[in-house]
Design a protein around this motif. Structure first.
Motif, PDB file in Angstrom:
ATOM      1  N   ARG A   1       7.817   0.892  -6.327  1.00 11.50           N
ATOM      2  CA  ARG A   1       6.660   1.600  -5.738  1.00 11.50           C
ATOM      3  C   ARG A   1       7.011   2.126  -4.341  1.00 11.50           C
ATOM      4  O   ARG A   1       6.613   3.199  -3.936  1.00 11.50           O
ATOM      5  CB  ARG A   1       5.437   0.669  -5.645  1.00 11.50           C
ATOM      6  CG  ARG A   1       4.951   0.057  -6.941  1.00 11.50           C
ATOM      7  CD  ARG A   1       4.392   1.068  -7.927  1.00 11.50           C
ATOM      8  NE  ARG A   1       5.413   1.758  -8.698  1.00 11.50           N
ATOM      9  CZ  ARG A   1       6.077   1.250  -9.747  1.00 11.50           C
ATOM     10  NH1 ARG A   1       5.862   0.013 -10.137  1.00 11.50           N
ATOM     11  NH2 ARG A   1       6.971   1.966 -10.394  1.00 11.50           N
TER      12      ARG A   1
ATOM     13  N   TRP B   1       2.818   3.503   2.979  1.00 13.34           N
ATOM     14  CA  TRP B   1       4.288   3.645   3.011  1.00 13.34           C
ATOM     15  C   TRP B   1       4.667   5.127   3.070  1.00 13.34           C
ATOM     16  O   TRP B   1       5.591   5.512   3.785  1.00 13.34           O
ATOM     17  CB  TRP B   1       4.907   3.015   1.754  1.00 13.34           C
ATOM     18  CG  TRP B   1       4.718   1.538   1.649  1.00 13.34           C
ATOM     19  CD1 TRP B   1       4.504   0.651   2.682  1.00 13.34           C
ATOM     20  CD2 TRP B   1       4.706   0.752   0.449  1.00 13.34           C
ATOM     21  NE1 TRP B   1       4.371  -0.627   2.174  1.00 13.34           N
ATOM     22  CE2 TRP B   1       4.494  -0.596   0.824  1.00 13.34           C
ATOM     23  CE3 TRP B   1       4.866   1.043  -0.913  1.00 13.34           C
ATOM     24  CZ2 TRP B   1       4.434  -1.647  -0.114  1.00 13.34           C
ATOM     25  CZ3 TRP B   1       4.814   0.008  -1.838  1.00 13.34           C
ATOM     26  CH2 TRP B   1       4.596  -1.318  -1.441  1.00 13.34           C
TER      27      TRP B   1
ATOM     28  N   ALA C   1      13.363   4.585  -9.932  1.00 16.72           N
ATOM     29  CA  ALA C   1      12.098   5.147  -9.446  1.00 16.72           C
ATOM     30  C   ALA C   1      12.364   6.250  -8.422  1.00 16.72           C
ATOM     31  O   ALA C   1      11.692   7.283  -8.402  1.00 16.72           O
ATOM     32  CB  ALA C   1      11.235   4.048  -8.843  1.00 16.72           C
TER      33      ALA C   1
ATOM     34  N   TRP D   1       9.388  -4.582  -8.650  1.00 14.37           N
ATOM     35  CA  TRP D   1       8.191  -3.746  -8.839  1.00 14.37           C
ATOM     36  C   TRP D   1       7.778  -3.140  -7.491  1.00 14.37           C
ATOM     37  O   TRP D   1       7.515  -1.938  -7.393  1.00 14.37           O
ATOM     38  CB  TRP D   1       7.046  -4.600  -9.419  1.00 14.37           C
ATOM     39  CG  TRP D   1       5.830  -3.794  -9.777  1.00 14.37           C
ATOM     40  CD1 TRP D   1       5.572  -3.192 -10.975  1.00 14.37           C
ATOM     41  CD2 TRP D   1       4.720  -3.493  -8.921  1.00 14.37           C
ATOM     42  NE1 TRP D   1       4.362  -2.524 -10.910  1.00 14.37           N
ATOM     43  CE2 TRP D   1       3.815  -2.698  -9.666  1.00 14.37           C
ATOM     44  CE3 TRP D   1       4.388  -3.818  -7.605  1.00 14.37           C
ATOM     45  CZ2 TRP D   1       2.612  -2.227  -9.145  1.00 14.37           C
ATOM     46  CZ3 TRP D   1       3.192  -3.338  -7.076  1.00 14.37           C
ATOM     47  CH2 TRP D   1       2.324  -2.553  -7.843  1.00 14.37           C
ATOM     48  N   VAL D   2       7.784  -3.966  -6.452  1.00 13.15           N
ATOM     49  CA  VAL D   2       7.458  -3.446  -5.115  1.00 13.15           C
ATOM     50  C   VAL D   2       8.518  -2.424  -4.703  1.00 13.15           C
ATOM     51  O   VAL D   2       8.208  -1.368  -4.158  1.00 13.15           O
ATOM     52  CB  VAL D   2       7.353  -4.590  -4.085  1.00 13.15           C
ATOM     53  CG1 VAL D   2       7.140  -4.037  -2.679  1.00 13.15           C
ATOM     54  CG2 VAL D   2       6.220  -5.536  -4.452  1.00 13.15           C
TER      55      VAL D   2
ATOM     56  N   ASP E   1       0.841  -1.198   0.000  1.00 13.32           N
ATOM     57  CA  ASP E   1       0.000   0.000   0.000  1.00 13.32           C
ATOM     58  C   ASP E   1       0.881   1.255   0.000  1.00 13.32           C
ATOM     59  O   ASP E   1       1.310   1.727   1.054  1.00 13.32           O
ATOM     60  CB  ASP E   1      -0.893  -0.027   1.249  1.00 13.32           C
ATOM     61  CG  ASP E   1      -1.804   1.190   1.323  1.00 13.32           C
ATOM     62  OD1 ASP E   1      -1.643   2.137   0.515  1.00 13.32           O
ATOM     63  OD2 ASP E   1      -2.675   1.204   2.218  1.00 13.32           O
ATOM     64  N   PRO E   2       1.143   1.813  -1.185  1.00 16.55           N
ATOM     65  CA  PRO E   2       2.030   2.977  -1.263  1.00 16.55           C
ATOM     66  C   PRO E   2       1.565   4.159  -0.410  1.00 16.55           C
ATOM     67  O   PRO E   2       2.398   4.894   0.121  1.00 16.55           O
ATOM     68  CB  PRO E   2       1.989   3.351  -2.750  1.00 16.55           C
ATOM     69  CG  PRO E   2       1.668   2.067  -3.448  1.00 16.55           C
ATOM     70  CD  PRO E   2       0.750   1.332  -2.517  1.00 16.55           C
ATOM     71  N   GLN E   3       0.262   4.298  -0.247  1.00 12.43           N
ATOM     72  CA  GLN E   3      -0.203   5.424   0.578  1.00 12.43           C
ATOM     73  C   GLN E   3       0.245   5.265   2.030  1.00 12.43           C
ATOM     74  O   GLN E   3       0.665   6.219   2.665  1.00 12.43           O
ATOM     75  CB  GLN E   3      -1.717   5.500   0.537  1.00 12.43           C
ATOM     76  CG  GLN E   3      -2.200   6.652  -0.323  1.00 12.43           C
ATOM     77  CD  GLN E   3      -3.704   6.639  -0.407  1.00 12.43           C
ATOM     78  OE1 GLN E   3      -4.272   5.628  -0.821  1.00 12.43           O
ATOM     79  NE2 GLN E   3      -4.327   7.718  -0.016  1.00 12.43           N
TER      80      GLN E   3
ATOM     81  N   LYS F   1       3.030  -6.931 -12.019  1.00 16.37           N
ATOM     82  CA  LYS F   1       2.736  -5.660 -12.695  1.00 16.37           C
ATOM     83  C   LYS F   1       1.717  -4.812 -11.951  1.00 16.37           C
ATOM     84  O   LYS F   1       1.472  -3.664 -12.327  1.00 16.37           O
ATOM     85  CB  LYS F   1       2.205  -5.931 -14.113  1.00 16.37           C
ATOM     86  CG  LYS F   1       3.216  -6.573 -15.041  1.00 16.37           C
ATOM     87  CD  LYS F   1       4.377  -5.621 -15.343  1.00 16.37           C
ATOM     88  CE  LYS F   1       5.492  -6.335 -16.072  1.00 16.37           C
ATOM     89  NZ  LYS F   1       6.680  -5.503 -16.221  1.00 16.37           N
ATOM     90  N   GLY F   2       1.097  -5.362 -10.933  1.00 17.16           N
ATOM     91  CA  GLY F   2       0.122  -4.542 -10.216  1.00 17.16           C
ATOM     92  C   GLY F   2      -0.416  -5.278  -8.998  1.00 17.16           C
ATOM     93  O   GLY F   2      -0.370  -6.507  -8.924  1.00 17.16           O
TER      94      GLY F   2
ATOM     95  N   GLU G   1       9.149   5.320  -4.635  1.00 17.27           N
ATOM     96  CA  GLU G   1       8.366   6.541  -4.909  1.00 17.27           C
ATOM     97  C   GLU G   1       7.642   7.018  -3.647  1.00 17.27           C
ATOM     98  O   GLU G   1       7.656   8.205  -3.313  1.00 17.27           O
ATOM     99  CB  GLU G   1       7.309   6.253  -5.992  1.00 17.27           C
ATOM    100  CG  GLU G   1       7.890   5.934  -7.353  1.00 17.27           C
ATOM    101  CD  GLU G   1       6.970   5.069  -8.217  1.00 17.27           C
ATOM    102  OE1 GLU G   1       7.350   4.786  -9.353  1.00 17.27           O
ATOM    103  OE2 GLU G   1       5.883   4.665  -7.740  1.00 17.27           O
ATOM    104  N   ALA G   2       7.001   6.057  -2.980  1.00 18.05           N
ATOM    105  CA  ALA G   2       6.198   6.433  -1.810  1.00 18.05           C
ATOM    106  C   ALA G   2       7.077   6.982  -0.689  1.00 18.05           C
ATOM    107  O   ALA G   2       6.746   7.994  -0.052  1.00 18.05           O
ATOM    108  CB  ALA G   2       5.414   5.221  -1.319  1.00 18.05           C
TER     109      ALA G   2
END
Ligand code: NOJ
Length: 715
Positions: free
Chosen positions: A153, A105, A212, A149-150, A101-103, A653-654, A156-157
């Motif tokens: 993300r 993080w 990233a 991928w994780v 959950d990037p938010q 991928k997601g 970025e977070a």
């Protein structure tokens, strides 16, 4: 002329090298001291950056020396390892990764940055972005787990959270993405060992999180201690000056790891401090942390013609630019001038509790021992991690002391005031003493449930904490076996709660306990969070971001392996498998149970033919057929075959999440740009190749549990 150019014009060589130097503060009974240096150095302007000074008063006192007494009044940059919290600790990164959950993080990074900034800190050595597929390596705990991928993300977070909207704000810190690059691939999982891997793996797996971070605007980057293919990262021109600065356009600061420039001598690539300093500077390293090589070696390197003054000036420019962006020239006391309110701290604790509960991964619950029923009035809480405040912190606890982190005992007592909670540690985390086992077993007599809190000490993961045996340390297995035997004999439900900085190799425990939770290290609210999940106040939703091996011999183990020409086939001897253990992990990447019961159906993908520039839409229906509300996590993988290179059998991928009430149906959707289906071609450049791509969607990286569809990529 800009302020920075004017300053550089005015600076002596010693002052310039001061800006390229970071030393550490130590602490004595009389207060903080600058280790190996003197307050004079700050006043003389020959130390411009300081790590490990804790407390706004101390930071400001030191800052005054630089700003008021040094010739050019250049403020000091104060840095600290604020990795998963400053005084209030959140779960360690590997635990947080379980949230997908990037938010969340970003939120914990924001809160940690605020708290550290309130202490006067302006830079943190975080986020740690090393993809790690070898749990012997203790630093796996500090990063995003096995998936690039994780990692991207999370990069970025975390950068967003640490740096906030503006680097100059009083509550923002400069982030340092580390450890660039491929540190997670150390030989045999042994700390600081050398790394050797293919250029493809480097680009596909280890570089993406750093890319990233750069795209997210990270202020600084730290090269790894390690050598990659024979070149120590601290001196890696190709990857720092080349990839980072030239190819990605990174203009921020590169800060060496602790003493890493001097260690170039030990690596065998420099004869003395001057050569080491020259190698690092020429590679693009701006700040020398703790080696003293820039201060002592660069003047010699200059006289030998190994470096130029222009190269030194460029590094000084980058450091001063960072200080300017942080607002240090405008107001060096902006951070740490207003203490945080009690309400802010209480709110932060609440966030820590929620995130910690969400980080717990329920590995098994075969006998539905969880959640504890209302009838569970007497609990036996056994094990050395049951009442261990300091251990709840995990490695890297910044300014958090050992006390005040809620233990499982405290959490359960608070959650179940009417219950009798008996407690015995049984054994210590490590060591051979078994005397406490028998009394602990006796404590289980007549209990409605037995909870075993087992695992590693906080310092058994993190830096310099590689382990070759990944079972429970000390006599914990003996304790657990004795307790489980008694519990089974009496029909008492048994629950294991594992604290660790890595997946442990405990197939025996997964088999024999009725339920098993991975609690990693959850931080200051650990005990409340564990109690929230045990009692069912919260349905567990964490999913492991690393595969859990069945045997240490399976390591490295991860979900993104490439195919083999001889896939495992029990009927065929000459296929890719072990003679003594299945290939599959005990728990795959993405595994984690909830108190709901989810089914996925009706996978749809469109368009059927995807062209460059297009977007693939993927949708799947989710139903909660259980009798409790819960959150399901859905993973989207692809597999493209045939292609010009052999591609991993699952590429993440997601990730999407949906919370559903009992009996409720819902759906999750993904949108994937066509280019996201591409790969690095034979020449290692990105390419989107025409052909068939399998789309796989499901609750974890176990192939047989994934729904499949396929599309065509066309030019
Ligand atoms: C060494 C560690 O490798 C790095 O992660 C950390 O930031 C520095 N020490 C500073 O404490």
């Amino acid at each position: 002329m800009s302020r920075i150019d004017a300053l550089i014009e005015d600076m002596t060589l010693a002052e310039k090298l001061g800006q390229l130097t970071m030393t550490a503060a130590g602490h004595t009974v009389t207060g903080p001291v600058i280790a190996g240096d003197s307050v004079d150095a700050i006043q003389a302007g020959t130390v411009g950056n300081l790590l490990n000074l804790i407390g706004a008063d101390h930071v400001h006192a030191m800052q005054r020396l630089a700003v008021e007494r040094s010739r050019l009044h250049i403020p000091v940059l104060f840095a600290l390892d604020v990795t998963h919290g400053h005084r209030t600790l959140f779960p360690v990164s590997l635990a947080e990764a379980s949230l997908f959950d990037p938010q969340a993080w970003a939120l914990t990074a924001r809160e940690a940055a605020r708290e550290a900034a309130a202490d006067g800190i302006a830079m943190t050595f975080a986020p740690m972005l090393d993809v790690a597929r070898d749990p012997r390596w203790g630093r796996s705990v500090e990063g995003p787990g096995e998936s690039p991928w994780v990692g991207a993300r999370m990069a970025e977070a975390k950068v967003r959270g640490i740096q906030g909207d503006a680097l100059g704000a009083a509550d923002s810190l400069a982030a340092v993405a580390k450890h660039y690059c491929a540190y997670g691939a150390v030989t045999a999982g042994r700390e600081y060992a050398s790394v050797d891997l293919s250029e493809r793996t480097l680009r596909e797996v280890h570089l993406p999180p750093f890319e990233a971070a750069v795209r997210a605007g990270v202020a600084a980057i730290m090269p790894a201690f390690t050598a990659l293919g024979g070149i120590p990262m601290t001196a890696h021109q190709g990857l720092i000056a080349g990839w980072l600065r030239k190819r990605l356009g990174f203009e921020g600061v590169v800060v060496s790891d602790y003493n890493a420039i001097a260690e170039l001598i030990e690596h065998g690539v420099a004869a003395d401090a001057a050569e080491a300093a020259a190698l690092a500077l020429r590679a693009g390293v701006d700040i020398d942390m703790m080696a003293g090589c820039y201060r002592n070696g660069l003047p010699v390197a200059l006289s030998r013609g190994l470096v130029s003054l222009a190269e030194i000036d460029r590094a000084v420019h980058r450091v001063l630019t960072l200080k300017e962006r942080l607002g240090l020239f405008d107001d060096p006391y902006r951070r740490g001038s207003s203490p945080e309110s009690v309400a802010t701290l209480a709110r932060r604790r609440q966030i820590a509790r929620e995130v910690a509960a969400r980080a717990i991964v329920m590995l098994t619950n075969g006998a539905r021992a969880l959640p504890l029923g209302a009838a569970a009035r007497t609990l036996a809480l056994i094990g050395p991690l049951a009442d261990a405040s300091a251990e709840m912190r995990g490695p890297w606890w910044a300014a958090a002391g050992p006390e005040g982190h809620v233990t499982v005992l405290e959490g359960l007592r608070a959650a179940l005031p009417g219950s009798e909670i008996r407690h015995a540690p049984g054994v210590a985390i490590e060591g051979g003493e078994r005397g406490g086992i028998a009394p602990a077993v006796e404590l289980c007599e007549g209990a409605d449930a037995v909870i075993l809190c087992l695992g590693e000490a906080a310092v058994m993961s993190g830096e310099a904490a590689s382990r070759a045996h990944l079972d429970l340390p000390g006599e914990q297995r003996a304790l657990a076996e004795a307790v489980l035997q008694r519990a089974h004999a009496r029909g008492t439900p048994s629950i294991g709660v594992l604290f660790s900085g890595r997946p442990l190799v405990v197939p025996w425990l997964a088999e024999r306990a009725d339920a098993l939770l991975a609690a990693w290290f959850l931080g200051s609210e650990a005990g409340h969070a564990v109690a929230d999940v045990l009692t069912g106040r919260i349905s567990p939703s964490g999913r492991t971001a690393v595969s859990w091996p069945r045997a240490t011999g399976q390591i490295p183990i991860f979900h993104g392996e490439r195919p083999t020409g001889r896939p495992a086939d029990p009927a065929n001897h000459y296929t890719s498998k072990y003679l003594d253990v299945p290939n599959e992990p005990l728990f795959p990447f993405g595994h984690g149970l909830t108190y709901g019961s989810f089914t996925l159906s009706a996978l749809s993908v469109s368009p059927q033919t995807l062209r460059p520039g297009g977007v693939l839409a993927v949708r799947v229906e989710v139903a909660n057929e259980g009798d409790r509300a819960a959150e399901e996590t859905v993973f989207l993988f692809i597999h493209a075959q045939p292609a010009s290179v052999s591609r991993p059998t699952l590429e993440l991928k997601g990730v999407a999440k949906v919370r559903l009430q009992p009996g409720e149906r819902g759906a999750v959707g993904f949108e994937l740009p066509a280019e996201g289906l591409g790969c690095l071609g034979a020449d290692l450049e990105p390419v989107l190749e025409p052909g068939e791509v399998e789309i796989l969607v499901g609750p974890c990286a176990e192939r047989r549990r994934l729904l499949r569809a396929s599309i065509r990529v066309a030019q």
